[in-house]
Design an enzyme around this catalytic site. Sequence first.
Site, short mmCIF file in Angstrom:
data_model
loop_
_atom_site.label_atom_id
_atom_site.label_comp_id
_atom_site.label_asym_id
_atom_site.label_seq_id
_atom_site.Cartn_x
_atom_site.Cartn_y
_atom_site.Cartn_z
N ASP A 287 4.20 38.76 -9.02
CA ASP A 287 2.99 38.03 -8.63
C ASP A 287 1.72 38.66 -9.20
OD1 ASP A 287 1.79 35.90 -7.05
OD2 ASP A 287 0.98 37.52 -5.83
N LYS B 229 2.80 24.23 -1.53
CA LYS B 229 1.42 23.74 -1.52
C LYS B 229 1.43 22.23 -1.77
CE LYS B 229 -0.36 28.21 -3.05
NZ LYS B 229 -1.03 28.96 -4.13
N GLU C 278 8.53 39.42 -3.11
CA GLU C 278 7.36 39.50 -3.96
C GLU C 278 7.01 40.94 -4.29
OE1 GLU C 278 3.64 37.03 -3.25
OE2 GLU C 278 2.92 39.02 -2.68
N ARG D 297 0.81 -1.21 0.00
CA ARG D 297 0.00 0.00 0.00
C ARG D 297 0.84 1.27 0.00
NH1 ARG D 297 -3.26 1.61 -2.71
NH2 ARG D 297 -4.11 -0.49 -2.54
N LYS E 255 6.90 38.07 1.28
CA LYS E 255 5.68 38.23 0.51
C LYS E 255 4.88 39.44 0.99
CE LYS E 255 3.86 34.62 -1.28
NZ LYS E 255 3.09 33.38 -1.52
#
Length: 286
Positions: free
Chosen positions: A224, A137, A202, A102, A169
């Site tokens: 961005d 992410k 950013e 698995r 950011k």
Amino acid sequence: MISQEQFNTELDLIISNAIREDIGDGDHTSLSCIPADASGKAKLLVKDEGIIAGVAFAKMVFAYVDADLEVETLINDGEKVTYGDIVFYVSGKSQSILQAERLVLNAMQRMSAIATKTRFFMDLLEGTKTKVLDTRKTTPGIRALEKWAVKIGGGENHRFALYDMVMIKDNHIDFAGGITQAITKTKQYLKEKELDIKIIVEARDLDEIKEILSNDGVYRILIDNFNYEDTRKAVELIGEKCLTESSGGINEETIRKYAECGVDFISSGALTHSVYNLDLSLKAID
């Protein structure tokens, strides 16, 4: 990115935790109906099309479960596969094969999906200088596998986590009181802590890019959520002063156009957060 040694440690942790989670105090199904000394052989069967990834990881899992398991590899990581292909054979104790099954399948199906999507994006950029980057992410607990899969698919890894690169950011900028303040404080912090890590900043508009460029020590500017025209202007402004990266909702329909603006990198969270597992199975051979 982190060192290879640290990356290997992450893989070891993934395997040990996944086996603990899956087997617990024993695989009672196998223990109850298969003799401990029974041996067998199984094949990793492809029931889909794409780029295979996770073969090397599967070998690590088999070795962790039972060092006597033997793997015969027919198709390597990064190669194209189609329905009916056999990636490898594994032979040894039947109970051991079933205990590893698995984790091997879960990992390879996920990794192959990511590698397939990454290769698709890279093919869209053929002829440009732009490279595809992943993001943070990722699925909690298996980031190392997902970033490994991006590399297998031909992409590049962004920072591994919060500790191996500084990425200033919009929220950091706003909390710090502005771009220059954030960069200045960051450089001072890195100096005090004796940390040799790169700084990415950013930008939300062209004026912010100009302010970033007025500061030394920035490795890459994150352009961005810019449109194509402003992205081209940003690349011209930055020139050779530092590297450039586009991000923000870029997909298969727009990625080529952003690359043609001249950016060095395009980052995409979709490589890891929006994929469907490649269909694979581990089948016993009589």
